[in-house]
Design an enzyme around this catalytic site. Sequence first.
Site, PDB file in Angstrom:
ATOM      1  N   GLY A  99     -25.858 -17.866  34.225  1.00 56.42           N
ATOM      2  CA  GLY A  99     -24.628 -17.662  33.464  1.00 56.42           C
ATOM      3  C   GLY A  99     -23.807 -16.467  33.891  1.00 56.42           C
ATOM      4  O   GLY A  99     -23.659 -16.162  35.077  1.00 56.42           O
ATOM      5  N   ILE A 100     -23.270 -15.761  32.894  1.00 54.36           N
ATOM      6  CA  ILE A 100     -22.401 -14.620  33.155  1.00 54.36           C
ATOM      7  C   ILE A 100     -23.147 -13.521  33.907  1.00 54.36           C
ATOM      8  O   ILE A 100     -22.603 -12.908  34.834  1.00 54.36           O
ATOM      9  CB  ILE A 100     -21.820 -14.085  31.832  1.00 54.36           C
ATOM     10  CG1 ILE A 100     -20.808 -15.093  31.254  1.00 54.36           C
ATOM     11  CG2 ILE A 100     -21.140 -12.730  32.036  1.00 54.36           C
ATOM     12  CD1 ILE A 100     -20.313 -14.747  29.870  1.00 54.36           C
ATOM     13  N   ASP A 138     -37.694  -7.728  29.295  1.00 56.80           N
ATOM     14  CA  ASP A 138     -37.329  -8.248  27.978  1.00 56.80           C
ATOM     15  C   ASP A 138     -36.595  -7.115  27.290  1.00 56.80           C
ATOM     16  O   ASP A 138     -37.191  -6.095  26.935  1.00 56.80           O
ATOM     17  CB  ASP A 138     -38.587  -8.646  27.195  1.00 56.80           C
ATOM     18  CG  ASP A 138     -38.266  -9.233  25.818  1.00 56.80           C
ATOM     19  OD1 ASP A 138     -37.187  -8.924  25.270  1.00 56.80           O
ATOM     20  OD2 ASP A 138     -39.104  -9.970  25.280  1.00 56.80           O
ATOM     21  N   ASN A 140     -26.010  -7.342  29.504  1.00 56.93           N
ATOM     22  CA  ASN A 140     -25.490  -8.697  29.345  1.00 56.93           C
ATOM     23  C   ASN A 140     -26.427  -9.616  28.568  1.00 56.93           C
ATOM     24  O   ASN A 140     -25.976 -10.556  27.919  1.00 56.93           O
ATOM     25  CB  ASN A 140     -25.237  -9.301  30.738  1.00 56.93           C
ATOM     26  CG  ASN A 140     -25.077 -10.803  30.695  1.00 56.93           C
ATOM     27  OD1 ASN A 140     -24.029 -11.328  30.302  1.00 56.93           O
ATOM     28  ND2 ASN A 140     -26.119 -11.528  31.088  1.00 56.93           N
ATOM     29  N   TYR A 196     -25.255 -13.847  15.205  1.00 50.78           N
ATOM     30  CA  TYR A 196     -24.637 -13.642  16.513  1.00 50.78           C
ATOM     31  C   TYR A 196     -23.365 -12.806  16.369  1.00 50.78           C
ATOM     32  O   TYR A 196     -23.169 -11.825  17.104  1.00 50.78           O
ATOM     33  CB  TYR A 196     -24.315 -14.989  17.149  1.00 50.78           C
ATOM     34  CG  TYR A 196     -23.702 -14.879  18.521  1.00 50.78           C
ATOM     35  CD1 TYR A 196     -24.487 -14.569  19.621  1.00 50.78           C
ATOM     36  CD2 TYR A 196     -22.337 -15.084  18.712  1.00 50.78           C
ATOM     37  CE1 TYR A 196     -23.932 -14.464  20.890  1.00 50.78           C
ATOM     38  CE2 TYR A 196     -21.767 -14.978  19.975  1.00 50.78           C
ATOM     39  CZ  TYR A 196     -22.571 -14.664  21.058  1.00 50.78           C
ATOM     40  OH  TYR A 196     -22.004 -14.558  22.307  1.00 50.78           O
ATOM     41  N   LYS A 234     -22.837  -8.962  17.847  1.00 52.86           N
ATOM     42  CA  LYS A 234     -21.826  -8.683  18.857  1.00 52.86           C
ATOM     43  C   LYS A 234     -20.776  -7.699  18.342  1.00 52.86           C
ATOM     44  O   LYS A 234     -20.200  -6.922  19.122  1.00 52.86           O
ATOM     45  CB  LYS A 234     -21.167  -9.994  19.320  1.00 52.86           C
ATOM     46  CG  LYS A 234     -22.095 -10.878  20.136  1.00 52.86           C
ATOM     47  CD  LYS A 234     -22.573 -10.170  21.410  1.00 52.86           C
ATOM     48  CE  LYS A 234     -23.330 -11.088  22.334  1.00 52.86           C
ATOM     49  NZ  LYS A 234     -23.746 -10.418  23.592  1.00 52.86           N
ATOM     50  N   ILE A 271     -16.797 -19.359  27.635  1.00 57.83           N
ATOM     51  CA  ILE A 271     -17.047 -19.308  29.072  1.00 57.83           C
ATOM     52  C   ILE A 271     -18.028 -20.434  29.414  1.00 57.83           C
ATOM     53  O   ILE A 271     -19.064 -20.579  28.760  1.00 57.83           O
ATOM     54  CB  ILE A 271     -17.627 -17.946  29.490  1.00 57.83           C
ATOM     55  CG1 ILE A 271     -16.723 -16.811  29.013  1.00 57.83           C
ATOM     56  CG2 ILE A 271     -17.830 -17.903  30.999  1.00 57.83           C
ATOM     57  CD1 ILE A 271     -15.308 -16.824  29.561  1.00 57.83           C
TER      58      ILE A 271
END
Length: 259
Positions: free
Chosen positions: A17-18, A58, A81, A152, A156, A187
Amino acid sequence: MARLNQKTCVVTGAARGIGRAIAARFHDEGASVIVTDSDVEAGAATAATIGCRFEPLDVSVEADWQRLMRVVPIADVVVNNAGVTGFEQGMVAHDPEHASLADWRAVHAVNLDGTFLGCRYAIGAMKTAGTGSIINISSRSGLVGIPMAAAYASSKAAVRNHSKTVALYCAQQGWKIRCNSIHPAAILTGIWEPMLGTGDDREARMAALVADTPLKRFGMPDEVAAIAVMLASDEATYVTGTEINIDGGLLAGSAASPG
């Protein structure tokens, strides 16, 4: 000259991913990249493909960060990230009424505790030189409420705030260590695949998911990586404590024509 020449860059959650896109772009810009991930097999494969080093990590485990400090004691750039949505094992309740405390804490352990530990590691790895760039990947969801993904969104939002706190603390110490957050919206990474499927209606599903986005499309991981390169580079030495949205204009308002 490459924009990140001679910089040591650590990227968490970089197996896919990102994170993978950022690691690859950093490598292309001349950086010495350390790919980290809790998925050892995928992380090692990604590092081998890019041509860089892999270290298992982790982000929610403090001992893992302590080990990373021993094996990578100096870093110029750290990208926090690694993150989870809470839906990795299937659909569970994450709304404010029905979410379990265990599920709430599991999301925060990775997204928030992981970022806290990553920032702490970064400060330790940068303060001797007194310079560096910390880049925290937050989300558009950290700026607005998300009723069905409360943990979530909360995590964030906290990443956004902590980034500013870290920026101010480092400036207060007289260090040229910068800390900024990036806030991607939709994304196109593997996280969306369960919702998109592989059927004939895939394109329709994609269009529906970005219907409210003024640019009417998903963003791509490389577009986030481009912002990360800028923040990591010496082009951004006066940028700290700020946030950059990469959302196709979603938070700007509506692009609809007046009725």
